[in-house]
Motif scaffolding. Structure first.
Motif, PDB file in Angstrom:
ATOM      1  N   LEU A   1      48.489  35.210  39.341  1.00  0.00           N
ATOM      2  CA  LEU A   1      48.248  36.556  40.207  1.00  0.00           C
ATOM      3  C   LEU A   1      47.244  37.384  40.277  1.00  0.00           C
ATOM      4  O   LEU A   1      46.739  37.799  41.492  1.00  0.00           O
ATOM      5  N   GLU A   2      46.478  37.298  38.983  1.00  0.00           N
ATOM      6  CA  GLU A   2      45.396  38.178  38.616  1.00  0.00           C
ATOM      7  C   GLU A   2      44.106  37.090  40.391  1.00  0.00           C
ATOM      8  O   GLU A   2      43.051  37.830  40.845  1.00  0.00           O
ATOM      9  N   ARG A   3      44.144  35.676  39.826  1.00  0.00           N
ATOM     10  CA  ARG A   3      43.593  35.223  40.470  1.00  0.00           C
ATOM     11  C   ARG A   3      44.103  35.166  41.702  1.00  0.00           C
ATOM     12  O   ARG A   3      42.833  35.573  42.689  1.00  0.00           O
ATOM     13  N   ALA A   4      44.788  34.850  42.010  1.00  0.00           N
ATOM     14  CA  ALA A   4      45.334  34.917  43.676  1.00  0.00           C
ATOM     15  C   ALA A   4      44.690  36.292  44.061  1.00  0.00           C
ATOM     16  O   ALA A   4      44.649  35.834  45.541  1.00  0.00           O
ATOM     17  N   VAL A   5      45.008  36.902  43.981  1.00  0.00           N
ATOM     18  CA  VAL A   5      44.909  38.405  44.430  1.00  0.00           C
ATOM     19  C   VAL A   5      43.487  38.404  44.356  1.00  0.00           C
ATOM     20  O   VAL A   5      43.102  39.341  45.705  1.00  0.00           O
ATOM     21  N   ARG A   6      42.323  38.159  44.378  1.00  0.00           N
ATOM     22  CA  ARG A   6      40.871  38.467  44.373  1.00  0.00           C
ATOM     23  C   ARG A   6      40.318  37.454  45.944  1.00  0.00           C
ATOM     24  O   ARG A   6      39.715  38.119  46.794  1.00  0.00           O
ATOM     25  N   ASP A   7      41.368  36.442  46.771  1.00  0.00           N
ATOM     26  CA  ASP A   7      41.612  36.141  47.952  1.00  0.00           C
ATOM     27  C   ASP A   7      42.347  36.896  49.269  1.00  0.00           C
ATOM     28  O   ASP A   7      42.559  36.921  50.446  1.00  0.00           O
ATOM     29  N   THR A   8      42.283  38.544  48.162  1.00  0.00           N
ATOM     30  CA  THR A   8      43.902  38.581  49.525  1.00  0.00           C
ATOM     31  C   THR A   8      42.848  40.028  49.733  1.00  0.00           C
ATOM     32  O   THR A   8      43.191  40.741  51.304  1.00  0.00           O
ATOM     33  N   GLY A   9      41.745  40.804  49.068  1.00  0.00           N
ATOM     34  CA  GLY A   9      40.783  42.480  49.139  1.00  0.00           C
ATOM     35  C   GLY A   9      41.951  43.007  48.872  1.00  0.00           C
ATOM     36  O   GLY A   9      41.335  44.339  49.108  1.00  0.00           O
ATOM     37  N   TYR A  10      42.816  42.539  47.947  1.00  0.00           N
ATOM     38  CA  TYR A  10      43.542  43.778  47.548  1.00  0.00           C
ATOM     39  C   TYR A  10      43.277  43.596  46.440  1.00  0.00           C
ATOM     40  O   TYR A  10      42.933  43.347  45.484  1.00  0.00           O
ATOM     41  N   THR A  11      44.238  44.946  45.135  1.00  0.00           N
ATOM     42  CA  THR A  11      43.898  45.557  43.466  1.00  0.00           C
ATOM     43  C   THR A  11      44.869  45.158  43.250  1.00  0.00           C
ATOM     44  O   THR A  11      45.979  45.667  44.103  1.00  0.00           O
ATOM     45  N   LEU A  12      45.288  44.420  41.922  1.00  0.00           N
ATOM     46  CA  LEU A  12      46.568  44.903  41.652  1.00  0.00           C
ATOM     47  C   LEU A  12      46.836  46.132  40.272  1.00  0.00           C
ATOM     48  O   LEU A  12      46.103  46.478  40.053  1.00  0.00           O
ATOM     49  N   ARG A  13      47.657  46.593  40.506  1.00  0.00           N
ATOM     50  CA  ARG A  13      48.268  47.445  39.021  1.00  0.00           C
ATOM     51  C   ARG A  13      49.423  47.328  38.844  1.00  0.00           C
ATOM     52  O   ARG A  13      50.190  46.431  39.466  1.00  0.00           O
ATOM     53  N   VAL A  14      48.459  46.686  37.353  1.00  0.00           N
ATOM     54  CA  VAL A  14      51.113  45.683  36.560  1.00  0.00           C
ATOM     55  C   VAL A  14      51.457  47.665  36.104  1.00  0.00           C
ATOM     56  O   VAL A  14      50.587  47.746  35.095  1.00  0.00           O
ATOM     57  N   VAL A  15      52.462  47.509  35.618  1.00  0.00           N
ATOM     58  CA  VAL A  15      53.313  48.219  35.158  1.00  0.00           C
ATOM     59  C   VAL A  15      54.128  47.445  34.205  1.00  0.00           C
ATOM     60  O   VAL A  15      54.825  46.705  34.555  1.00  0.00           O
ATOM     61  N   ASN A  16      54.251  47.553  33.269  1.00  0.00           N
ATOM     62  CA  ASN A  16      55.174  46.560  32.020  1.00  0.00           C
ATOM     63  C   ASN A  16      56.185  46.813  31.406  1.00  0.00           C
ATOM     64  O   ASN A  16      56.566  48.047  31.292  1.00  0.00           O
ATOM     65  N   THR A  17      57.757  46.501  32.156  1.00  0.00           N
ATOM     66  CA  THR A  17      57.946  46.925  31.069  1.00  0.00           C
ATOM     67  C   THR A  17      58.436  46.918  29.857  1.00  0.00           C
ATOM     68  O   THR A  17      57.854  45.844  29.425  1.00  0.00           O
ATOM     69  N   VAL A  18      59.653  47.207  29.149  1.00  0.00           N
ATOM     70  CA  VAL A  18      59.881  46.686  27.183  1.00  0.00           C
ATOM     71  C   VAL A  18      61.389  46.110  27.384  1.00  0.00           C
ATOM     72  O   VAL A  18      62.219  47.128  27.733  1.00  0.00           O
ATOM     73  N   GLU A  19      61.872  45.665  27.161  1.00  0.00           N
ATOM     74  CA  GLU A  19      62.891  45.302  26.597  1.00  0.00           C
ATOM     75  C   GLU A  19      63.392  45.822  26.585  1.00  0.00           C
ATOM     76  O   GLU A  19      63.499  46.728  24.934  1.00  0.00           O
ATOM     77  N   GLY A  20      64.739  46.555  26.395  1.00  0.00           N
ATOM     78  CA  GLY A  20      65.893  47.380  26.490  1.00  0.00           C
ATOM     79  C   GLY A  20      65.745  49.317  26.158  1.00  0.00           C
ATOM     80  O   GLY A  20      66.295  50.082  26.458  1.00  0.00           O
ATOM     81  N   ASP A  21      64.680  48.985  27.678  1.00  0.00           N
ATOM     82  CA  ASP A  21      64.205  50.579  28.174  1.00  0.00           C
ATOM     83  C   ASP A  21      65.225  50.569  29.264  1.00  0.00           C
ATOM     84  O   ASP A  21      65.507  49.893  30.365  1.00  0.00           O
ATOM     85  N   SER A  22      66.023  51.456  29.334  1.00  0.00           N
ATOM     86  CA  SER A  22      66.928  52.210  30.223  1.00  0.00           C
ATOM     87  C   SER A  22      66.574  52.025  31.542  1.00  0.00           C
ATOM     88  O   SER A  22      67.256  52.011  32.644  1.00  0.00           O
ATOM     89  N   THR A  23      64.810  52.860  31.517  1.00  0.00           N
ATOM     90  CA  THR A  23      64.557  52.950  32.710  1.00  0.00           C
ATOM     91  C   THR A  23      63.960  51.579  33.328  1.00  0.00           C
ATOM     92  O   THR A  23      64.619  51.593  35.017  1.00  0.00           O
ATOM     93  N   GLY A  24      63.869  50.062  32.973  1.00  0.00           N
ATOM     94  CA  GLY A  24      63.621  49.201  33.296  1.00  0.00           C
ATOM     95  C   GLY A  24      63.019  48.858  34.926  1.00  0.00           C
ATOM     96  O   GLY A  24      61.716  50.103  34.814  1.00  0.00           O
ATOM     97  N   ILE A  25      63.184  48.255  36.082  1.00  0.00           N
ATOM     98  CA  ILE A  25      62.417  48.251  36.750  1.00  0.00           C
ATOM     99  C   ILE A  25      62.196  49.595  38.005  1.00  0.00           C
ATOM    100  O   ILE A  25      61.301  49.339  38.670  1.00  0.00           O
ATOM    101  N   ALA A  26      63.941  49.950  37.418  1.00  0.00           N
ATOM    102  CA  ALA A  26      63.529  51.126  38.399  1.00  0.00           C
ATOM    103  C   ALA A  26      62.304  52.198  38.444  1.00  0.00           C
ATOM    104  O   ALA A  26      61.539  53.071  39.062  1.00  0.00           O
ATOM    105  N   GLY A  27      62.511  52.384  36.650  1.00  0.00           N
ATOM    106  CA  GLY A  27      61.509  53.267  36.510  1.00  0.00           C
ATOM    107  C   GLY A  27      59.348  52.980  37.038  1.00  0.00           C
ATOM    108  O   GLY A  27      59.110  53.944  37.243  1.00  0.00           O
TER     109      GLY A  27
END
Length: 363
Positions: free
Chosen positions: A92-118
């Motif tokens: 994703l980081e390599r591919a985004v360079r050709d789109t004119g966009y930047t990436l902002r990454v949020v990592n989840t942690v296994e077992g985190d109750s907020t997970g994807i929604a948070g």
């Protein structure tokens, strides 16, 4: 003071400078730099060459102000160093360079109750224009993840229980990857294929197991009991010690290369030859797979191709909200055949085991 090629003293080149040098209109420059269609190859080449000569770069900050977009894409992914998720994020980081966009990454942690929604809430607070969901495991409890947002989402791989207003997909075709591995072993003449699965909270592990199961059923073959590992070479080693006790095992499909490598080590220690007695196929094609003993037959994951296709579809959804989505372009499945697979041995006798017999010394 040196003058820029576009004619502005001490200032960065502008689109009008590119247009003047290329002999085209500013509108044509805008179309080319924004990747729009309906620009001839000759005009596109002239604009790009002029832009390179002048050192012109698109002013994304100005575009964001004009369009109301931040030119950023959020990514939700599991915080792990495992090869698959890490390689997909790099793609994703390599591919985004050709789109004119930047990436902002949020990592989840296994077992985190907020997970994807948070994680999604955090990215929406940052004003991203679209979000990539690259989350490989079930949420705790397995309930649907209901997200209300006015930005499009790209779901990579097997989708989680997830609903949103606009969703596009780009798949890793895990089912087809497992099918290629299993069919390779069946085509070699093995009567059936055993499976070392990944942890069952992972979508990919379940999809690979289902692909293996469906392929055996399609060929009318019996389905041996599944052994479940945790993606690690250590779990593959434990599975290998168990399988080495079963003289009917001639072929094993491991759900990733690390487990396959541990499995092979255990088989060799038990005196079984790979592939003469047992053939082994992995999945991923990690860099070391070609250099273990024996070199590992595996199915290569098309991380870069899937990331490029997915981002292309997401950017199209961001910039053309009223248009139909771009059709999914599934990358081809690539089976990499090396030395860990071969036709089965004659199973009428027990497999040959390599043992060391002490040399007798005459007195």
């Amino acid at each position: 003071m040196a003058r820029q090629a576009g004619g502005s003293t001490g200032t960065a080149p502008r689109s009008i400078d590119v247009a003047r040098l290329a002999g085209v209109s500013q509108k044509t420059v805008s179309r080319v730099m924004n990747g729009e269609q309906y620009v001839s190859g000759d005009l596109r080449r002239r604009v790009l060459e002029a832009a390179e000569t002048l050192g012109y770069r698109l002013n994304h900050a100005a575009r964001a102000l004009a369009s109301g977009r931040t030119r950023s894409i959020g990514v939700v992914t599991l915080g792990t160093a495992l090869y698959g998720p890490a390689s997909l994020l790099m793609g994703l980081e390599r591919a985004v360079r050709d789109t004119g966009y930047t990436l902002r990454v949020v990592n989840t942690v296994e077992g985190d109750s907020t997970g994807i929604a948070g994680a999604v809430d955090s990215l929406l607070d940052q004003g991203v224009d679209g979000i990539v969901i690259s989350e490989p495991i079930d949420e705790e409890g397995g309930d649907d993840v209901a997200i209300r947002a006015d930005v499009p989402f790209l779901v990579l791989g097997a989708p989680p229980p997830f609903t949103a207003q606009r969703v596009v997909t780009s798949g890793l075709v895990a089912h087809q990857l497992a099918q290629a591995a299993t069919e390779h072993l069946l085509d070699l003449g093995h009567s059936t294929v055993h499976h070392l699965a990944g942890p069952q909270r992972w979508y990919a592990a379940r999809d690979r197991m289902e692909g293996w199961r469906a392929t055996l059923a399609a060929h009318g073959r019996g389905e041996p009991p599944v052994i479940v590992g945790d993606w690690s070479a250590a779990s593959g080693y434990r599975a290998g010690r168990e399988l080495a006790e079963n003289r009917d095992v001639t072929a094993v499909f491991a759900a990733n290369d690390d487990m396959a490598i541990g499995l092979i080590r255990a088989l060799l220690e038990a005196g079984l030859r790979v592939p003469d007695d047992v053939s082994v196929v992995g999945l991923d094609d990690i860099p070391v797979a070609a250099y273990v003993t024996p070199p590992l037959t595996t199915v290569r994951q098309p991380f870069d191709a899937m990331a490029r296709d997915g981002l292309k579809r997401l950017v199209h959804a961001i910039e053309n909200p009223e248009s139909d989505p771009i059709p999914v372009d599934d990358p081809p499945v690539s089976l990499v055949v090396r030395s860990s697979t071969a036709p089965p041995p004659d199973r009428k006798t027990a497999p040959t085991r390599t043992t060391t017999v002490p040399r007798r010394t005459s007195v």
